[in-house]
Design a protein around this motif. Structure first.
Motif, mmCIF file in Angstrom:
data_model
loop_
_atom_site.group_PDB
_atom_site.id
_atom_site.type_symbol
_atom_site.label_atom_id
_atom_site.label_comp_id
_atom_site.label_asym_id
_atom_site.label_seq_id
_atom_site.Cartn_x
_atom_site.Cartn_y
_atom_site.Cartn_z
ATOM 1 N N PHE A 40 67.817 27.511 35.959
ATOM 2 C CA PHE A 40 69.219 27.783 36.301
ATOM 3 C C PHE A 40 69.332 28.556 37.611
ATOM 4 O O PHE A 40 70.220 28.288 38.430
ATOM 5 C CB PHE A 40 69.886 28.565 35.164
ATOM 6 N N ALA A 41 68.434 29.507 37.831
ATOM 7 C CA ALA A 41 68.462 30.300 39.065
ATOM 8 C C ALA A 41 68.312 29.399 40.288
ATOM 9 O O ALA A 41 69.026 29.564 41.288
ATOM 10 C CB ALA A 41 67.358 31.351 39.034
ATOM 11 N N ARG A 42 67.396 28.438 40.211
ATOM 12 C CA ARG A 42 67.199 27.537 41.350
ATOM 13 C C ARG A 42 68.398 26.612 41.556
ATOM 14 O O ARG A 42 68.773 26.323 42.683
ATOM 15 C CB ARG A 42 65.905 26.735 41.154
ATOM 16 N N ARG A 43 69.010 26.179 40.461
ATOM 17 C CA ARG A 43 70.222 25.351 40.584
ATOM 18 C C ARG A 43 71.351 26.110 41.272
ATOM 19 O O ARG A 43 72.167 25.537 41.991
ATOM 20 C CB ARG A 43 70.693 24.896 39.199
ATOM 21 N N GLN A 44 71.408 27.419 41.017
ATOM 22 C CA GLN A 44 72.468 28.260 41.588
ATOM 23 C C GLN A 44 72.051 28.922 42.908
ATOM 24 O O GLN A 44 72.810 29.725 43.449
ATOM 25 C CB GLN A 44 72.855 29.348 40.580
ATOM 26 N N ASN A 45 70.865 28.594 43.393
ATOM 27 C CA ASN A 45 70.331 29.220 44.616
ATOM 28 C C ASN A 45 70.302 30.743 44.510
ATOM 29 O O ASN A 45 70.705 31.466 45.428
ATOM 30 C CB ASN A 45 71.153 28.793 45.842
#
Length: 456
Positions: free
Chosen positions: A209-214
């Protein structure tokens, strides 16, 4: 009094009276500490009972005790208050993940349907300043699927010289802590290596999720709402292997009871809201559960999978047979008078100790055991459905069981999101990333140094 976790030494709680043991400690809010008056002042004044934690000083070091004591409403509200200040460099994205066994508690307590309870809980948390509220069922999907594969592999590799069976579940942190810190070998080699739903949810939020949200993982403050206090201990051991090293998957665990107390004390205006998904879907997803009476149902799912994979047998409804008591049950697969699979569910420490005794003597007839520290399963966790004097609220628990049973069951294999995540997040179902993200290793036996009783 002796703590049920301890077998090698007397627990330090034995010197306390019952009244002392159940004495609660007020957790000061950030507003109290700073001398401020604020809307979160009374909401943070949750109480925690010392006797609610299953762990004793055989399992908890001094450093861990300090860290566990920080996992409370005070920690949660500190982040909420920081987000209201002007220094945006210190702001965090607040994500809360709710265990499926917690939702029936909110539904029964506030006389709502489980769907309305999830919306009320989500709306309440967002009214406080939480950004995302997730359901941990998808993490349990991963844990069950990996446990299924591991059992089949162990069954095929099992032999008398190097026994790979029985396989013991590893989703309950109270049981795993007891096995690692008190029992050690020969029990720990039998623990399933699949991570628990809480551990996997930490990786999903802080990595995927962190990578999806940058976002950097350390910019997310991840809270788990769970039915038991042992989840607080479990959070101390979590890390996110594919995110930045040293990033903890879960920053804080709050029990369902702690959250309910906040809701009851709150005068904040609440607008019901749908649960979020890790994928940014706009459409509200139907709540679902796994096939367990009061837990995630590892036994039923693994039993069906193993019957099909190993013996090409299709199993419909799983039939449980109570043996010693209602918390020790057996399930068998038989063909032409031969027992092909023999599974058991052992809930509560009296039953667990009987399992361990037979395992050590080499007289253990089971291929697989679903082990849970709480009698009655996760719905009966000490972090929810408790009366004011710390006893189980039996009437409320009975309502919760009915509500939980009415939630539709979905097989983990049927989740399209899980299949997509295996490809998108983990590079396939058998990649090295799967081993890193979804499996763990267990530490050897031994007493932690400088152990002590937790004083909350």
């Amino acid at each position: 009094m002796k703590c049920e976790h301890c077998t090698r030494k007397e627990c330090s709680k034995k010197t306390k009276t019952d009244d002392q043991e159940n004495a609660s400690v007020d957790v000061p809010s950030p507003a109290q500490e700073n001398g401020e008056k604020g809307e979160f002042h009374k909401l943070a004044d949750a109480k925690i009972f010392l006797s609610d934690c299953l762990a004793c000083d055989s399992c908890v070091s001094a450093e861990e005790g300090i860290q566990v004591s920080q996992q409370n409403a005070k920690d949660f509200f500190q982040v909420l208050n920081l987000n209201k200040k002007c220094d945006t460099s210190k702001h965090k994205v607040l994500a809360v993940s709710v265990c499926p066994q917690s939702l029936p508690y909110f539904a029964a307590k506030f006389s709502l349907s489980v769907t309305d309870a999830s919306r009320r809980l989500c709306g309440f948390l967002k009214s406080l300043g939480v950004h995302y509220v997730f359901d941990t069922t998808i993490a349990a999907d991963f844990s069950i699927l990996e446990s299924q594969k591991e059992f089949v592999r162990r069954f095929r590799q099992h032999n008398e010289e190097e026994p790979a069976l029985p396989m013991l579940t590893s989703a309950c942190p109270g049981w795993v802590r007891y096995a690692e810190r008190v029992l050690g070998h020969p029990v720990t080699p039998h623990l399933c290596t699949a991570k628990s739903p809480q551990q996997i949810m930490g990786s999903l939020v802080k990595d995927y999720f962190a990578r999806r949200q940058n976002l950097s993982p350390d910019k997310i403050f991840h809270v788990i709402v769970a039915p038991c206090y042992d989840k607080k201990l479990e959070a101390l051991q979590e890390d996110v292997p594919m995110a930045s090293r040293g990033s903890r998957g879960t920053d804080c665990v709050l029990t369902s009871g702690e959250i309910a107390q906040m809701m009851e004390q709150s005068d904040v205006s609440v607008r019901d809201a749908a649960l979020d998904t890790l994928f940014g879907d706009v459409k509200e997803e139907e709540l679902r559960r796994h096939d367990g009476a009061g837990s995630d149902g590892y036994l039923a799912h693994i039993f069906r999978h193993a019957a099909k994979e190993l013996f090409n047998e299709d199993v419909g409804e799983v039939t449980y047979r109570a043996l010693r008591n209602k918390d020790f049950q057996e399930v068998t697969l038989e063909k032409s008078g031969e027992v092909l699979l023999r599974f058991a569910a052992a809930y509560g420490f009296r039953n667990i100790q009987n399992v361990v005794l037979k395992l050590k003597k080499g007289k253990f007839p089971y291929h697989f055991v679903e082990v849970l520290a709480c009698a009655g399963g996760c719905l009966n966790g000490r972090g929810q459905a408790q009366t004011a004097d710390g006893r189980t609220d039996k009437a409320l628990l009975q309502k919760m069981k009915g509500i939980y049973a009415d939630i539709p069951v979905q097989l983990p294999e049927a989740s399209t999101h899980v299949q997509e995540l295996y490809q998108e997040w983990l590079d396939g179902t058998d990649s090295p990333r799967v081993q890193e993200a979804l499996h763990t290793a267990y530490q050897g036996p031994g007493q932690p140094t400088d152990s002590r009783d937790i004083k909350w």
